[in-house]
Design an enzyme around this catalytic site. Structure first.
Site, PDB file in Angstrom:
ATOM      1  N   GLU A 144       1.583  -0.527  -5.023  1.00 31.24           N
ATOM      2  CA  GLU A 144       0.665   0.551  -5.338  1.00 31.24           C
ATOM      3  C   GLU A 144       1.574   1.768  -5.508  1.00 31.24           C
ATOM      4  OE1 GLU A 144      -3.410   2.588  -3.616  1.00 31.24           O
ATOM      5  OE2 GLU A 144      -1.772   2.206  -2.224  1.00 31.24           O
ATOM      6  N   ASP A 201       0.832  -1.194   0.000  1.00 33.24           N
ATOM      7  CA  ASP A 201       0.000   0.000   0.000  1.00 33.24           C
ATOM      8  C   ASP A 201       0.871   1.250   0.000  1.00 33.24           C
ATOM      9  OD1 ASP A 201      -2.644   1.369   0.517  1.00 33.24           O
ATOM     10  OD2 ASP A 201      -1.551   1.981   2.318  1.00 33.24           O
TER      11      ASP A 201
END
Length: 705
Positions: A378, A342
Site C-alpha cells: 500500500e 499496510d
C-alpha cells in the site's frame, strides 16, 4: 523447577518435544523475569540470567505447549530519556506464536496514572492483560504445496475473516467468523466459482481492541492494531486460544491450497497497538522503548507517520530482524503465499524521508524466502511525502490508487480523464515502466475495505459515518462517488437501473484492464454499509457480507462478475505480461498495431481528441494476434481480438466499428443489459456498422483469431 542456560536464538518460546527455550531481546533492561502463569491466577517467576548480545534466555525442561507466560522487565523508567521499563507490567513476548485472552481495560495496563501522566504507575497489569502461549510447531501438512499462481493469472479477493463468513447460511453457528469457516466447502466453492485465485486477508496478526472504542461500545473490527506479529488473532479461532488458533489457521491454509487458492496476509509492520505516549504498556514499550519506536527530539513523544500514535524504528536492527523473522515464519511455518504491507511508505522511512533504497527493502530483496512470495505495497502513509504510488522497487507490486481514482472519475463523467484512463486501462506504464517493472506491478481496484463498497460508491455522494461516534468527521471526504440522482436507498427504478449499470461498468473495466485485478468481498452481491466509508469499528451486520439465502444463485451482479472474471482468465490479451508497443509486433504476421484507440466515430484518436476536456467516450482495439511475450515454453501466444467501447457520458452515443480491424465482430458484453453478458450467441456486428450505447455503458466486441 530445572532451569538450563538455553540458547539466544531463535527468539521467542521454542518447544522441541521435551521442553521450551525462551529468549527475549532488551538492551534497556537491568534484568528480566520469565513469568509462567497458572490457571489459578498465580505465577512462577524465573530470572533470565544468561545474556548474549542483549538477548536473555533459558531452557525449561518439561514446559509444554499451552503454557501461558509473560515477561517482567526491571530497568529505568525515565520517559524524558525514552525509557519506560516497569516490572509491574506483564509484557507479551514480541515473538509469541500464540496469544491468549483479551485486554480488560483499566489503569493497570498503563505505565502512568490517569490524570497524572508524569507519575509512574506500579499497579500489576497481569490480571487485565493478554498472555503469550507456548505452541506446538508440529503439524501434518500432508502434501501441501503453494499454488504459486503467476501474477498474470491472479485474481485477488480482499476479505475479512469474520466479515466474509459470519452470515453465510450454510455455515454452522460455531464456525462463523473463524479460520475454520474459510476452509468450509461453501466458502471455497464460492471463491473457486467466482474465479478467485488468491484470498487477501485483512489483518490476522493478533491485534487489540482500542480502549477508546471499547468504552464507546465499538471494536477495532478491521484489525490494523497489531500487538503480536507471529500470532494468529485468537478471536478468529473456533475452538480455543492456547495454541488452537495456530492449528486452525494452518488447516484453513491447507484447505485453500487444495482448492488452488493462495493466501495473502495484510500485515501491519508500521506501528503497534501501544499507541502514543498515553498508550498502554503491553510489550515493546516496556521491553525497550527506544529500540523499537521512532521517538521525536523530545524522547517522551513518538513520531507518527501512520496516524495511530507511533511508528516502528525502521533503522533499528532489532526491528528489522523482528519483521524479517515474522515474514519468514508466516511463509515457512504457516505456508502463506504473500503479503500486502499496510502503509508501506512508513517501512521505507529509514530516517525521515521515504527512501526506496532503505534497509528494509535491501533485506527483502536478498532474503531467499521472503523475496520469493507475492509482495504488495500500500504505497502511501500519512507522513510528509508519503504518497509513493509507482516508486517502490522492482520485485514489488502496488495497490494502484491512481487506477482507483481515475476509473471512478471516468464513470462519473469527470472531464479531462481520457488520457489517464487509457494509461490505467493498459497497465500504468507511466508509473512502472521506467524501473523495469511491467503491467503486473499494478494491483488494480475500484473499491477495498477502506472507503465505500461498490454499491455505496454509486449510491452516496457523501459519507455517512455517524455510527462511528465521531460526528461524521472520520473517513475520507473526497470519495469520487456519485449517487446517480438520490442519496442512499431509493425505489426509483431509473436510478436503481443506472446504479446497477454503473456497478457492471466498474466490474467490467476492472477485469479487462491490464494488471492484477482485486475485488472487495461482498461487492459481487452489491453489499452496502449504508454510506459508511470507514467501517473500521463496525463489528456487526453493517460490515459483514450479507450472503443471500442461496449464495450461488446470488443475483445478476454475481453472475456478471463471474462471467467477467472468466472472460479475463480465458483470454491472454487481457492479462499481458508486457506493456503494449503501440505498433505492429515483429514476428506475429499481423500488420495491425497491438493496440489502437478510436473516437466514437471510428477514427483513430488524435492529440486533439485526447486533450478534449469534454470527451468521455472512446474505443480501444486489443490485437490478440500481436501479443509480444512468449508462452512458458517459448511458444507464440495468440488470442481473439477485442474492441472495447466506453461511453461514460450522460448521453446516448453512436459508435462506429472501425473498418480496418476486422470484418465481423460479436457482442460479448453489454453493460446496459441487466444480465450484462448475452446468453447464447451475442449479436453479430460487421465492420463499419453503428452501435448505439446508452449513457454510461460499455460494450465489448470479440473477433476470433
Amino acid at each position: 523447577m530445572q532451569v538450563w542456560p538455553g540458547q539466544a536464538y531463535p527468539l521467542g518460546a521454542t518447544y522441541d518435544g521435551a521442553g521450551t527455550n525462551f529468549a527475549v531481546f532488551s538492551e534497556a533492561a537491568d534484568r528480566i523475569e520469565l513469568c509462567l502463569l497458572h490457571d489459578d491466577g498465580s505465577e512462577t517467576a524465573i530470572e533470565l540470567r544468561e545474556t548474549d548480545a542483549f538477548v536473555r534466555h533459558a531452557y525449561l525442561p518439561g514446559i509444554m505447549p499451552g503454557q501461558r507466560y509473560g515477561f517482567r522487565v526491571h530497568g529505568p523508567y525515565a520517559p524524558e530519556r525514552g525509557q519506560r521499563c516497569n516490572s509491574a507490567k506483564l509484557l507479551l513476548d514480541p515473538y509469541a506464536r500464540a496469544i491468549s485472552g483479551a485486554i480488560d481495560w483499566g489503569e493497570e495496563v498503563y505505565g502512568y496514572h490517569f490524570g497524572s501522566p508524569n507519575r509512574r504507575n506500579d499497579l500489576d497489569s497481569a490480571p487485565r492483560t493478554m498472555t503469550s502461549v507456548v505452541v506446538n510447531p508440529y503439524f501434518d501438512w500432508g502434501d501441501d504445496r503453494p499454488p504459486r499462481t503467476e501474477y498474470h493469472h491472479t485474481v485477488l479477493y480482499e476479505a475479512h475473516v469474520k466479515g466474509l463468513t459470519m452470515r453465510h447460511p450454510a455455515l454452522p453457528d460455531e464456525l462463523r467468523g473463524t479460520y475454520a469457516a474459510l476452509a468450509h466447502p461453501a466458502i471455497i466453492e464460492h471463491l473457486t466459482e467466482l474465479g478467485v485465485t488468491a484470498l487477501e486477508l485483512m489483518p490476522v496478526h493478533q491485534f487489540v481492541n482500542d480502549h477508546r472504542l471499547v468504552d464507546m461500545g465499538l471494536n477495532n473490527y478491521w484489525g490494523y492494531n497489531t500487538i503480536g506479529f507471529f500470532a494468529p488473532h485468537n478471536a478468529y479461532a473456533s475452538w480455543g486460544d492456547r495454541g488452537q488458533q495456530v492449528l486452525e489457521f494452518k488447516s484453513a491454509v491447507r484447505a485453500l491450497h487444495e482448492a488452488g487458492i493462495e493466501v495473502i496476509l495484510d500485515v501491519v509492520y508500521n506501528h503497534t497497538a501501544e499507541g502514543n505516549h498515553l498508550g498502554p504498556t503491553l510489550s515493546f514499550r516496556g521491553l525497550d522503548n527506544a529500540s523499537y519506536y521512532r521517538l521525536t527530539d523530545d524522547p517522551r513523544y513518538y513520531m507518527d507517520t501512520t496516524g495511530t500514535g507511533n511508528s516502528l524504528l525502521m533503522r533499528s536492527p532489532h526491528v528489522l530482524q523482528l519483521i524479517m523473522d515474522s515474514l519468514r515464519y508466516w511463509v515457512t511455518e504457516m505456508h502463506v503465499d504473500g503479503f500486502r504491507f499496510d502503509l508501506a511508505a512508513t517501512l521505507a522511512r529509514q530516517f525521515h524521508e521515504v527512501d526506496r533504497l532503505s534497509s528494509f527493502f535491501d533485506l527483502v530483496q536478498q532474503d531467499p524466502v521472503v523475496s520469493q512470495v507475492k509482495l504488495i505495497a500500500e504505497p502511501w502513509d500519512v507522513g510528509e511525502g508519503g504518497y509513493q504510488v509507482g516508486n517502490f522497487p522492482p520485485l514489488w507490486t502496488e495497490w494502484n490508487g491512481k487506477y482507483r481514482d481515475t476509473v471512478r472519475d471516468m464513470w462519473r463523467g469527470e472531464p479531462q480523464t481520457l488520457a489517464e484512463f487509457a494509461s490505467r486501462l493498459t497497465g500504468s506504464s507511466d508509473l512502472y515502466q521506467d524501473d523495469g517493472r511491467r503491467p503486473l506491478a499494478s494491483i488494480n481496484f475500484v473499491t477495498c475495505h477502506d472507503g465505500f463498497t461498490m454499491h455505496d460508491l454509486v449510491s452516496y455522494n457523501d459519507k455517512h459515518n455517524e455510527a462511528n461516534g465521531e460526528d461524521n468527521r472520520d473517513g475520507e471526504s473526497h470519495n469520487r462517488s456519485w449517487n446517480c440522482g438520490a442519496e442512499g436507498e431509493t425505489d426509483d427504478p431509473e436510478i436503481l437501473e443506472l446504479r446497477a449499470r454503473q456497478m457492471r461498468n466498474f466490474i467490467a473495466t476492472l477485469m479487462l484492464s491490464q494488471g492484477v485485478p482485486m475485488l472487495s468481498h461482498g461487492d459481487e452481491f452489491a453489499r452496502t454499509q449504508g454510506g459508511n466509508n470507514n467501517a473500521y469499528c463496525q463489528d456487526g451486520e453493517l460490515a459483514w457480507v450479507p450472503w443471500p439465502e442461496n449464495p450461488e444463485g446470488g443475483g445478476e451482479l454475481l453472475e456478471f462478475t463471474r462471467a467477467m472474471v472468466w472472460l479475463r482468465r480465458d483470454h491472454p490479451v487481457f492479462r499481458r505480461r508486457r506493456f503494449f508497443h503501440g505498433r505492429p509486433v515483429q514476428g506475429t504476421h499481423d500488420e495491425l498495431s497491438d493496440i489502437a484507440w478510436f473516437t466514437p466515430a471510428g477514427e483513430e484518436m488524435t492529440q486533439h481528441d485526447w486533450n478534449s476536456t469534454q470527451a468521455r467516450a472512446l474505443s480501444v482495439f486489443l490485437n490478440g494476434n500481436a501479443i509480444s511475450e512468449p508462452g512458458p515454453r517459448g511458444e507464440r501466444i495468440s488470442d481473439d481480438s477485442f474492441l472495447l467501447m466506453f461511453n461514460a457520458s450522460a448521453k446516448t452515443t453512436e459508435f462506429v466499428v472501425p473498418v480496418n480491424h476486422g470484418r465481423q465482430w460479436q457482442v460479448v458484453v453489454d453493460t446496459s443489459r441487466p444480465e450484462g453478458v448475452p446468453s447464447g450467441t451475442g449479436a453479430k456486428v460487421p465492420a463499419g456498422d453503428r452501435l448505439t450505447l446508452v449513457d454510461r455503458s460499455m460494450v465489448v466486441l470479440q473477433r476470433p483469431a
